[in-house]
Design a protein around this motif. Structure first.
Motif, PDB file in Angstrom:
ATOM      1  N   TYR A 101       0.993  -1.524  -0.143  1.00 43.13           N
ATOM      2  CA  TYR A 101       0.018   0.180  -0.486  1.00 43.13           C
ATOM      3  C   TYR A 101       0.680   0.930   0.023  1.00 43.13           C
ATOM      4  O   TYR A 101       0.563   1.891  -0.794  1.00 43.13           O
ATOM      5  N   THR A 102       1.902   1.370   0.581  1.00 47.50           N
ATOM      6  CA  THR A 102       3.127   2.217   1.162  1.00 47.50           C
ATOM      7  C   THR A 102       3.545   2.703  -0.825  1.00 47.50           C
ATOM      8  O   THR A 102       3.684   3.803  -0.749  1.00 47.50           O
ATOM      9  N   ALA A 103       3.887   1.874  -1.404  1.00 51.99           N
ATOM     10  CA  ALA A 103       4.215   1.617  -2.692  1.00 51.99           C
ATOM     11  C   ALA A 103       3.074   2.398  -3.935  1.00 51.99           C
ATOM     12  O   ALA A 103       3.612   3.153  -4.031  1.00 51.99           O
ATOM     13  N   LEU A 104       1.753   1.786  -2.975  1.00 56.09           N
ATOM     14  CA  LEU A 104       0.890   2.457  -4.188  1.00 56.09           C
ATOM     15  C   LEU A 104       1.078   4.375  -4.330  1.00 56.09           C
ATOM     16  O   LEU A 104       0.848   4.594  -5.137  1.00 56.09           O
ATOM     17  N   LEU A 105       1.248   4.838  -2.425  1.00 57.89           N
ATOM     18  CA  LEU A 105       0.442   5.867  -2.358  1.00 57.89           C
ATOM     19  C   LEU A 105       2.057   6.675  -3.147  1.00 57.89           C
ATOM     20  O   LEU A 105       2.105   7.778  -3.740  1.00 57.89           O
ATOM     21  N   ASN A 106       3.753   5.788  -2.744  1.00 55.77           N
ATOM     22  CA  ASN A 106       4.365   6.460  -3.488  1.00 55.77           C
ATOM     23  C   ASN A 106       3.968   6.574  -4.704  1.00 55.77           C
ATOM     24  O   ASN A 106       5.126   8.168  -5.612  1.00 55.77           O
ATOM     25  N   LEU A 107       3.570   5.765  -5.364  1.00 56.04           N
ATOM     26  CA  LEU A 107       3.737   5.756  -7.145  1.00 56.04           C
ATOM     27  C   LEU A 107       2.644   7.136  -7.294  1.00 56.04           C
ATOM     28  O   LEU A 107       3.025   7.527  -8.463  1.00 56.04           O
ATOM     29  N   ARG A 108       1.312   6.602  -6.782  1.00 56.67           N
ATOM     30  CA  ARG A 108       0.817   8.002  -7.075  1.00 56.67           C
ATOM     31  C   ARG A 108       1.023   9.116  -6.464  1.00 56.67           C
ATOM     32  O   ARG A 108       0.886  10.428  -7.521  1.00 56.67           O
ATOM     33  N   LYS A 109       1.698   9.572  -5.861  1.00 60.25           N
ATOM     34  CA  LYS A 109       2.903  10.865  -5.116  1.00 60.25           C
ATOM     35  C   LYS A 109       3.524  11.399  -6.533  1.00 60.25           C
ATOM     36  O   LYS A 109       4.281  12.737  -7.287  1.00 60.25           O
ATOM     37  N   ALA A 110       4.338  10.052  -7.130  1.00 64.82           N
ATOM     38  CA  ALA A 110       5.611  10.572  -8.165  1.00 64.82           C
ATOM     39  C   ALA A 110       4.426  10.917  -9.199  1.00 64.82           C
ATOM     40  O   ALA A 110       5.044  11.885 -10.144  1.00 64.82           O
ATOM     41  N   HIS A 111       3.476  10.037  -9.379  1.00 61.49           N
ATOM     42  CA  HIS A 111       2.711  10.681 -10.747  1.00 61.49           C
ATOM     43  C   HIS A 111       2.325  12.255 -10.717  1.00 61.49           C
ATOM     44  O   HIS A 111       2.504  13.097 -12.048  1.00 61.49           O
ATOM     45  N   GLU A 112       1.662  12.331  -9.421  1.00 55.83           N
ATOM     46  CA  GLU A 112       0.912  13.905  -8.895  1.00 55.83           C
ATOM     47  C   GLU A 112       1.785  15.131  -9.394  1.00 55.83           C
ATOM     48  O   GLU A 112       2.183  16.248  -9.855  1.00 55.83           O
ATOM     49  N   LYS A 113       3.124  14.315  -8.461  1.00 55.85           N
ATOM     50  CA  LYS A 113       4.602  15.736  -8.913  1.00 55.85           C
ATOM     51  C   LYS A 113       4.836  15.556 -10.445  1.00 55.85           C
ATOM     52  O   LYS A 113       4.948  16.627 -10.486  1.00 55.85           O
ATOM     53  N   ALA A 114       4.786  14.695 -11.439  1.00 58.20           N
ATOM     54  CA  ALA A 114       5.586  14.386 -12.264  1.00 58.20           C
ATOM     55  C   ALA A 114       3.934  15.612 -13.413  1.00 58.20           C
ATOM     56  O   ALA A 114       4.294  16.062 -13.620  1.00 58.20           O
ATOM     57  N   ILE A 115       3.404  15.246 -12.865  1.00 54.71           N
ATOM     58  CA  ILE A 115       1.690  16.303 -13.644  1.00 54.71           C
ATOM     59  C   ILE A 115       2.542  17.702 -13.304  1.00 54.71           C
ATOM     60  O   ILE A 115       1.685  18.702 -13.971  1.00 54.71           O
ATOM     61  N   LYS A 116       2.912  18.077 -11.959  1.00 61.18           N
ATOM     62  CA  LYS A 116       2.705  19.789 -11.832  1.00 61.18           C
ATOM     63  C   LYS A 116       3.331  19.981 -12.041  1.00 61.18           C
ATOM     64  O   LYS A 116       3.810  21.037 -12.215  1.00 61.18           O
ATOM     65  N   SER A 117       5.191  19.014 -12.038  1.00 62.70           N
ATOM     66  CA  SER A 117       5.987  19.409 -12.897  1.00 62.70           C
ATOM     67  C   SER A 117       6.106  20.133 -14.629  1.00 62.70           C
ATOM     68  O   SER A 117       7.169  20.706 -15.307  1.00 62.70           O
ATOM     69  N   SER A 118       5.098  19.670 -14.971  1.00 61.44           N
ATOM     70  CA  SER A 118       5.234  19.446 -16.471  1.00 61.44           C
ATOM     71  C   SER A 118       4.414  20.574 -16.839  1.00 61.44           C
ATOM     72  O   SER A 118       3.535  21.482 -16.385  1.00 61.44           O
TER      73      SER A 118
END
Length: 275
Positions: free
Chosen positions: A258-275
């Motif tokens: 579950y922690t890995a899933l949260l990290n995956l989603r956080k990385a995705h959200e961060k990538a969207i904000k930085s794009s």
């Protein structure tokens, strides 16, 4: 604009049996199920030459030799088709021999052993239930040709293909399985598979609720080009077939928590904000 499809040919021989095989492809190759991305239409043609026709009544060893010959080429394809396919089979036979002797069986009798070789991990189909249509006919062969010849043309939509190297099947609803390409070294790959299964289970649950209300939406919510019964996977190693609990456990064993899933989603959200 008309695309010009690349074509590949390969010829091989197995010395143990007097049979030859030639494989050609159109808009696909041994390692790719498409060559022109804009077109979903693809074909492969297998040409076989035999001195003696193999039928359902032939000795088991001759049937095995035929299947081994076809597998010797089809196993080189690095992908498998999951969608319905159309097959056209043309037999070039000695007309006199076919009429005056019983050496050449009925078309259905001599076609079945060939179709059996197209399925499984050494073939290009998951199961022969995928054959949506089959047209079989025979023509009198040229007298200058000694051997009988059969040409099998398989037409398919190459949007519905899976790579063989990481292909698994997940049994998620009763005996119903669905094929997936899953890389257990990548969290996004495991997450994608679990998300698809979750959606498919919701579709089936919704279909059941609609039936209880007197409506039937199975064609929209249940029917799929991917789902198939567990018994149709006999051509694949049982180690590639996972129950849903077993698949989830393997994902956990490979670090997808579950922690890995949260990290995956956080990385995705961060990538969207930085794009």
């Amino acid at each position: 604009m008309h695309a010009r499809f690349a074509k590949y040919k390969r010829r091989s021989e197995l010395p143990k049996v007097s049979m030859n095989i030639n494989v050609s492809t159109d808009n696909c190759s041994f390692d790719k199920h498409y060559l022109v991305k804009e077109s979903a239409s693809a074909e492969m043609t297998i040409e076989l030459e035999f001195e003696k026709i193999v039928s359902m009544q032939s000795k088991i060893q001759r049937q095995r030799d035929l299947i081994a010959l076809i597998h010797s080429e089809l196993k080189k394809f690095q992908w498998v088709i999951s969608e319905s396919v159309n097959i056209e089979i043309t037999w070039y036979l000695d007309a006199v021999e076919r009429q005056e002797t019983d050496k050449v069986g009925d078309l259905d009798n001599i076609t079945k052993p060939i179709l059996d070789a197209f399925t499984g991990e050494n073939g290009v189909l998951i199961d022969d239930a995928q054959i949506g249509s089959i047209h079989t006919y025979w023509l009198s062969r040229n007298d200058q040709k000694v051997d009988n010849i059969v040409k099998i043309k398989l037409s398919f939509n190459n949007d519905y293909c899976f790579n063989k190297n990481d292909l698994i099947f997940i049994q998620y609803s009763g005996a119903v399985c669905t094929p997936m390409n899953v890389n257990f070294d990548e969290h996004i790959s495991m997450y994608g598979a679990l998300a698809v299964i979750k959606a498919r289970k919701k579709h089936r649950l919704t279909a059941e609720k609609l039936k209880e209300m007197g409506a039937n939406a199975d064609r929209y919510l249940v029917v799929s080009s991917y789902d198939m019964h567990r018994t149709r996977l006999n051509g694949f190693n049982s180690s590639t077939i996972y129950s849903l609990p077993k698949f989830r456990q393997k994902c956990l064993n490979h670090g997808f928590t579950y922690t890995a899933l949260l990290n995956l989603r956080k990385a995705h959200e961060k990538a969207i904000k930085s794009s």
